[in-house]
Design a protein around this motif. Structure first.
Motif, PDB file in Angstrom:
ATOM      1  N   PRO A  90       0.708  -1.393  -0.063  1.00 31.25           N
ATOM      2  CA  PRO A  90       0.052  -0.023   0.042  1.00 31.25           C
ATOM      3  C   PRO A  90       0.661   1.371   0.009  1.00 31.25           C
ATOM      4  CG  PRO A  90      -0.159  -0.809   2.309  1.00 31.25           C
ATOM      5  CD  PRO A  90       0.276  -2.030   1.402  1.00 31.25           C
ATOM      6  N   GLU A  91       1.777   0.827   0.327  1.00 30.83           N
ATOM      7  CA  GLU A  91       2.795   2.489   0.633  1.00 30.83           C
ATOM      8  C   GLU A  91       3.499   2.391  -1.024  1.00 30.83           C
ATOM      9  OE1 GLU A  91       3.267  -0.357   4.049  1.00 30.83           O
ATOM     10  OE2 GLU A  91       3.912  -0.354   2.337  1.00 30.83           O
ATOM     11  N   VAL A  92       3.128   2.154  -2.605  1.00 27.19           N
ATOM     12  CA  VAL A  92       3.975   2.309  -2.961  1.00 27.19           C
ATOM     13  C   VAL A  92       2.863   3.343  -4.105  1.00 27.19           C
ATOM     14  CG1 VAL A  92       4.801   0.993  -5.550  1.00 27.19           C
ATOM     15  CG2 VAL A  92       5.197  -0.203  -3.306  1.00 27.19           C
ATOM     16  N   THR A  93       3.034   3.974  -4.978  1.00 28.46           N
ATOM     17  CA  THR A  93       2.567   4.924  -5.838  1.00 28.46           C
ATOM     18  C   THR A  93       2.517   4.106  -7.278  1.00 28.46           C
ATOM     19  OG1 THR A  93       3.777   6.802  -5.527  1.00 28.46           O
ATOM     20  CG2 THR A  93       1.856   6.723  -3.975  1.00 28.46           C
ATOM     21  N   ALA A  94       3.942   4.290  -7.406  1.00 25.22           N
ATOM     22  CA  ALA A  94       4.294   3.609  -8.840  1.00 25.22           C
ATOM     23  C   ALA A  94       4.688   2.791  -8.557  1.00 25.22           C
ATOM     24  CB  ALA A  94       4.615   4.901  -9.680  1.00 25.22           C
ATOM     25  N   TRP A  95       5.071   1.585  -9.632  1.00 22.24           N
ATOM     26  CA  TRP A  95       6.860   0.699  -9.345  1.00 22.24           C
ATOM     27  C   TRP A  95       6.350  -0.049 -10.899  1.00 22.24           C
ATOM     28  CZ3 TRP A  95       9.505  -0.345  -5.605  1.00 22.24           C
ATOM     29  CH2 TRP A  95       9.527  -1.532  -5.792  1.00 22.24           C
ATOM     30  N   ARG A 141      25.481  -4.420 -22.786  1.00 23.21           N
ATOM     31  CA  ARG A 141      26.592  -4.251 -23.388  1.00 23.21           C
ATOM     32  C   ARG A 141      27.975  -4.639 -21.370  1.00 23.21           C
ATOM     33  NH1 ARG A 141      26.852   1.252 -25.768  1.00 23.21           N
ATOM     34  NH2 ARG A 141      25.153   1.151 -23.763  1.00 23.21           N
ATOM     35  N   LYS A 142      26.273  -4.055 -20.923  1.00 24.98           N
ATOM     36  CA  LYS A 142      27.696  -4.357 -19.186  1.00 24.98           C
ATOM     37  C   LYS A 142      27.166  -5.942 -18.255  1.00 24.98           C
ATOM     38  CE  LYS A 142      30.116  -0.527 -19.512  1.00 24.98           C
ATOM     39  NZ  LYS A 142      31.723  -1.044 -19.036  1.00 24.98           N
ATOM     40  N   GLY A 143      26.315  -6.178 -19.018  1.00 22.66           N
ATOM     41  CA  GLY A 143      25.707  -7.387 -18.570  1.00 22.66           C
ATOM     42  C   GLY A 143      24.671  -7.218 -18.630  1.00 22.66           C
ATOM     43  N   ARG A 144      23.289  -8.568 -17.322  1.00 20.88           N
ATOM     44  CA  ARG A 144      22.182  -8.492 -17.437  1.00 20.88           C
ATOM     45  C   ARG A 144      21.995  -7.126 -16.243  1.00 20.88           C
ATOM     46  NH1 ARG A 144      21.109 -15.005 -16.967  1.00 20.88           N
ATOM     47  NH2 ARG A 144      23.108 -14.595 -15.473  1.00 20.88           N
ATOM     48  N   ILE A 145      21.166  -6.726 -16.555  1.00 25.27           N
ATOM     49  CA  ILE A 145      21.101  -5.803 -15.852  1.00 25.27           C
ATOM     50  C   ILE A 145      19.460  -5.473 -15.219  1.00 25.27           C
ATOM     51  CG2 ILE A 145      20.587  -3.070 -14.916  1.00 25.27           C
ATOM     52  CD1 ILE A 145      23.258  -4.394 -15.219  1.00 25.27           C
ATOM     53  N   ILE A 146      18.695  -5.559 -14.250  1.00 14.74           N
ATOM     54  CA  ILE A 146      17.520  -5.390 -14.002  1.00 14.74           C
ATOM     55  C   ILE A 146      16.720  -4.238 -13.729  1.00 14.74           C
ATOM     56  CG2 ILE A 146      15.461  -5.638 -12.598  1.00 14.74           C
ATOM     57  CD1 ILE A 146      16.682  -9.755 -12.467  1.00 14.74           C
ATOM     58  N   VAL A 147      16.165  -3.292 -13.940  1.00 16.59           N
ATOM     59  CA  VAL A 147      15.961  -1.568 -13.672  1.00 16.59           C
ATOM     60  C   VAL A 147      14.932  -1.756 -12.629  1.00 16.59           C
ATOM     61  CG1 VAL A 147      15.712   0.605 -14.427  1.00 16.59           C
ATOM     62  CG2 VAL A 147      17.026  -1.535 -16.015  1.00 16.59           C
ATOM     63  N   GLN A 148      14.317  -1.620 -11.526  1.00 18.08           N
ATOM     64  CA  GLN A 148      13.475  -1.257 -10.258  1.00 18.08           C
ATOM     65  C   GLN A 148      13.383   0.688 -10.152  1.00 18.08           C
ATOM     66  OE1 GLN A 148      13.125  -3.344  -6.501  1.00 18.08           O
ATOM     67  NE2 GLN A 148      13.477  -0.988  -5.482  1.00 18.08           N
ATOM     68  N   ASP A 149      12.197   0.555 -10.221  1.00 23.98           N
ATOM     69  CA  ASP A 149      11.604   2.001 -10.199  1.00 23.98           C
ATOM     70  C   ASP A 149      10.652   2.291  -9.230  1.00 23.98           C
ATOM     71  OD1 ASP A 149      11.532   4.831 -10.214  1.00 23.98           O
ATOM     72  OD2 ASP A 149      11.097   4.886 -12.405  1.00 23.98           O
ATOM     73  N   GLY A 150      10.606   2.950  -8.132  1.00 27.47           N
ATOM     74  CA  GLY A 150       9.403   2.743  -7.496  1.00 27.47           C
ATOM     75  C   GLY A 150       9.321   4.286  -7.383  1.00 27.47           C
ATOM     76  N   THR A 151       7.676   4.351  -7.121  1.00 32.69           N
ATOM     77  CA  THR A 151       7.881   5.366  -5.996  1.00 32.69           C
ATOM     78  C   THR A 151       6.986   5.980  -5.145  1.00 32.69           C
ATOM     79  OG1 THR A 151       7.714   6.996  -8.235  1.00 32.69           O
ATOM     80  CG2 THR A 151       6.126   8.216  -6.265  1.00 32.69           C
ATOM     81  N   PHE A 152       6.889   6.371  -3.939  1.00 35.82           N
ATOM     82  CA  PHE A 152       6.250   6.126  -2.715  1.00 35.82           C
ATOM     83  C   PHE A 152       5.510   8.108  -2.174  1.00 35.82           C
ATOM     84  CE2 PHE A 152       9.733   3.224  -2.424  1.00 35.82           C
ATOM     85  CZ  PHE A 152       9.302   2.170  -2.164  1.00 35.82           C
ATOM     86  N   GLY A 153       4.782   7.876  -1.306  1.00 38.66           N
ATOM     87  CA  GLY A 153       3.983   8.763  -1.285  1.00 38.66           C
ATOM     88  C   GLY A 153       4.781  10.532  -0.393  1.00 38.66           C
TER      89      GLY A 153
END
Length: 96
Positions: A33-38, A47-59
């Motif tokens: 419930p604390e997450v407003t966008a994810w 090119r630099k390997g396998r990257i996972i991007v996590q982008d979160g927004t909270f109030g």
């Protein structure tokens, strides 16, 4: 608003099914419930390997700290510690 961005650099010996499972677990961590966008996606640039991007927004930072202290976050952090190194960018959009 409070932003929390993480770039996970997956270690070379981690299997593709393990990466897929980690992405699923990271995505589920945004169902709090604390997450407003994810967003959790594999980077298109490998090119630099396998990257996972996590982008979160909270109030606000308080909401982020509540989420970060939760069991779901602790579990996914343990999983990622075993398979990736990461870099974090946190900032408040209310501060110039």
């Amino acid at each position: 608003m409070f932003r929390h961005i993480v770039l996970f650099r997956v270690r070379d010996d981690v299997t593709d099914p393990d990466v897929s499972a980690a992405i699923d677990e990271l995505r589920a961590a945004g169902n709090a419930p604390e997450v407003t966008a994810w967003t959790v996606v594999p980077s298109l640039d490998t090119r630099k390997g396998r990257i996972i991007v996590q982008d979160g927004t909270f109030g606000d930072r308080c909401a982020f700290e509540t989420w970060r202290a939760g069991e779901t976050h602790r579990q996914v952090a343990r999983r990622m510690a075993g398979m990736a190194d990461w870099w974090v960018g946190d900032w408040s959009t209310d501060v110039p």
